[in-house]
Motif scaffolding. Structure first.
Motif, mmCIF file in Angstrom:
data_model
loop_
_atom_site.group_PDB
_atom_site.id
_atom_site.type_symbol
_atom_site.label_atom_id
_atom_site.label_comp_id
_atom_site.label_asym_id
_atom_site.label_seq_id
_atom_site.Cartn_x
_atom_site.Cartn_y
_atom_site.Cartn_z
ATOM 1 N N PHE A 49 0.840 -1.200 0.000
ATOM 2 C CA PHE A 49 0.000 0.000 0.000
ATOM 3 C C PHE A 49 0.879 1.255 0.000
ATOM 4 C CE2 PHE A 49 -4.032 2.110 0.834
ATOM 5 C CZ PHE A 49 -3.652 3.299 1.422
ATOM 6 N N VAL A 80 0.138 2.963 -3.392
ATOM 7 C CA VAL A 80 -0.903 3.978 -3.215
ATOM 8 C C VAL A 80 -0.311 5.315 -2.777
ATOM 9 C CG1 VAL A 80 -2.995 4.580 -1.944
ATOM 10 C CG2 VAL A 80 -2.621 2.219 -2.677
ATOM 11 N N ARG A 97 -6.275 -1.580 1.054
ATOM 12 C CA ARG A 97 -7.244 -0.498 0.837
ATOM 13 C C ARG A 97 -8.513 -0.749 1.645
ATOM 14 N NH1 ARG A 97 -6.116 2.729 -3.767
ATOM 15 N NH2 ARG A 97 -5.226 1.587 -5.515
ATOM 16 N N LEU A 140 -8.302 10.742 3.058
ATOM 17 C CA LEU A 140 -8.259 9.757 1.978
ATOM 18 C C LEU A 140 -9.148 10.180 0.829
ATOM 19 C CD1 LEU A 140 -8.346 6.451 4.082
ATOM 20 C CD2 LEU A 140 -6.394 7.427 2.881
ATOM 21 N N MET A 170 -9.952 5.007 -5.590
ATOM 22 C CA MET A 170 -8.666 5.685 -5.405
ATOM 23 C C MET A 170 -7.563 4.824 -5.996
ATOM 24 S SD MET A 170 -6.832 6.865 -1.828
ATOM 25 C CE MET A 170 -7.070 5.291 -1.052
ATOM 26 N N SER A 171 -6.760 5.387 -6.884
ATOM 27 C CA SER A 171 -5.650 4.602 -7.416
ATOM 28 C C SER A 171 -4.413 4.881 -6.568
ATOM 29 C CB SER A 171 -5.427 4.947 -8.885
ATOM 30 O OG SER A 171 -5.280 6.338 -9.036
ATOM 31 N N THR A 172 -3.855 6.057 -6.752
ATOM 32 C CA THR A 172 -2.713 6.430 -5.912
ATOM 33 C C THR A 172 -2.959 7.833 -5.376
ATOM 34 O OG1 THR A 172 -1.491 7.335 -7.774
ATOM 35 C CG2 THR A 172 -1.122 5.018 -7.273
ATOM 36 N N PHE A 173 -2.226 8.188 -4.365
ATOM 37 C CA PHE A 173 -2.386 9.509 -3.758
ATOM 38 C C PHE A 173 -2.028 10.593 -4.772
ATOM 39 C CE2 PHE A 173 -3.554 7.564 -0.145
ATOM 40 C CZ PHE A 173 -3.120 8.021 1.085
#
Lengths: 162, 316
Positions: free
Chosen positions: A106, A110, A138, A155, B1-4
């Motif tokens: 993650f 992410v 996630r 988020l 959400m994929s990436t920040f």
């Protein structure tokens, strides 16, 4: 190397020792490097492994999610703006509650924006396993965020901000 | 959400943190090389602080080397392969002036069964097997202090000084060999020219010339003290070297130190005794900094050693 460790761990605590350990591992393993992957990827693998071992060895701090209320939040009067540093702290508290491999996947995909394949290479996993870990992470983070509105908003903002 | 879309910033580390990291890393590498090199006689090991490997491996070494080169030497603290932690090992060192010889607490490179090739800015240096050389760098100038063995040097135009015993060689754009034994130092120039300083005298040595440098009185006196056992030194056990050092402390502390150093570079219980004895002798001779580094090394390698309590007392 520093960026990888920071992303996985969320702070510079103990990072000097971990960087030292990573450098040492790189030099020790250098004679065995056969060029099957790019040097940077190979070093990243070692870095991830060091981080993984560190997290596993570290005793988990008993921190019920309710304590997230006492974590830093944005300054008064700035409710519309999520203080990113405060939010990052809450995010990494949540990450500390999930399984280590999921956490690393993650953090690298992410948060750090690396591709799934890159993360798979760095963690010496398959692409399928990496995708599975990210997905499970996630879901877990989303579930934890239901009890932490501040984190949930953070988020959500990460999704929306271009 | 994929990436920040806006991930949290990575908090940078300070220069001091990076210095600590490189110091500890190089210290550990040096220690491992020193201990490992004496462990296995059939395994060819070289204690080298800047591993010079080929191709892709060089990239990793260069990454660390860039890290090293990028830091400043503002602390003036120096350390080396033979000294203990907390300092910048294998690092640039501030040379006060040539009038004050650089501290021996610089980067140390020791070879065992194989030669090593080193590229250090103004020169390419081949360090012959069974050699020991200190390297100090000040800005773009580099000083090599040959403790024992042989160097084959190709200087590339920058400021390079080589010291071997009482000999000081200033080289620019030349290729030469320096050899140092207990009996003296020799120089052979292959190409170009260099300037040799010996005491107050100065000589220019050109291509194809050689310099036999007779040992100074001090070196001859030391040679007489150690000569009887010199030929057997390589076959002496750590215990024999330790006991030899003990016997030499009063009459010839330098020779005692040499014996202790040989003893503690090998593995075994006597190496621990020799390391502590070396530290204690340096302390007795007033070399506090060097003693402290040796004591820290002792405690790192032998945290529960027989002399660990004494070592901690001495460090206070």
């Amino acid at each position: 190397m520093h960026a990888i460790l920071y992303r996985i761990l969320g702070s510079n605590q103990d990072i000097e020792d971990l960087l030292q350990e990573t450098f040492l591992e790189v030099f020790r393993a250098l004679p065995r490097f056969r060029g099957e992957s790019q040097l940077g990827t190979w070093i990243s693998c070692i870095c991830s492994r060091v981080a993984f071992n560190y997290i596993k060895k570290r005793k988990p701090k008993p921190e019920p999610l309710d304590e997230a209320r006492h974590l830093p939040v944005a300054a008064p009067g700035s409710d519309d703006i999520v203080d990113s540093r405060a939010a990052a702290v809450r995010l990494y508290v949540a990450l500390s509650k999930i399984e280590t491999k999921q956490r690393i996947a993650f953090a690298l995909h992410v948060i750090d924006g690396r591709s799934m394949q890159k993360v798979a290479d760095m963690t010496e996993s398959t692409l399928v396993a990496t995708k599975s870990r990210v997905l499970r992470a996630r879901k877990r983070i989303a579930k934890l965020a239901t009890r932490d509105p501040y984190l949930a908003r953070y988020l959500s903002e990460q999704e929306q901000t271009p | 959400m994929s990436t920040f879309s806006n991930p949290p910033e990575v908090e940078e580390l300070s220069d001091l943190s990076w210095k600590r990291i490189e110091a500890r890393t190089l210290d550990r590498l040096s220690e491992e090389a020193m201990v490992g090199g004496a462990e296995d006689e059939t395994q060819k090991r070289t204690s080298i602080l800047w591993p010079l490997l080929g191709g892709t491996a060089l990239a990793a070494a260069a990454a660390l080397f860039v890290l090293i080169s990028g830091t400043s030497s503002d602390t003036g603290e120096v350390a080396g392969g033979e000294t203990a932690g907390g300092k910048t090992a294998g690092e640039v060192v501030a040379l006060e002036s040539l009038a004050q010889p650089p501290s021996r607490e610089n980067s140390l490179i020791t070879t065992h069964q194989e030669a090593s090739l080193l590229d250090i800015g103004p020169a390419s240096v081949e360090i012959a097997a069974n050699s020991s050389v200190y390297i100090a760098q000040h800005g773009e100038a580099v000083t090599l202090i040959l403790d024992s063995g042989s160097l084959s040097i190709q200087s590339k135009g920058g400021a390079l000084i080589v010291r071997a015993g009482e000999l000081e060689i200033h080289a620019e754009d030349s290729s030469f060999v320096v050899n140092r034994t207990e009996l003296g130092s020799e120089v052979a120039v292959n190409q170009g020219s260099l300037v040799i300083h010996q005491g107050s005298q100065q000589f220019t040595l050109r291509a194809k010339a050689q310099w036999p440098i007779p040992a100074s009185e001090a070196e001859l006196a030391a040679a007489e003290t150690i000569a009887p056992s010199a030929t057997k030194a390589s076959r002496k056990s750590p215990r024999e070297l330790f006991e030899e050092g003990q016997g030499l402390e009063a009459s010839s502390p330098r020779s005692a130190i040499a014996s202790y150093k040989k003893a503690w570079s090998s593995k075994g219980p006597w190496s621990a005794n020799a390391l502590f004895a070396h530290a204690r002798l340096e302390e007795a001779r007033g070399n506090r900094k060097r003693a402290q580094k040796l004591l820290r090394r002792y405690l790192r390698v032998y945290p529960n050693g027989a002399n660990s309590q004494d070592a901690r007392e001495l460090l206070r």
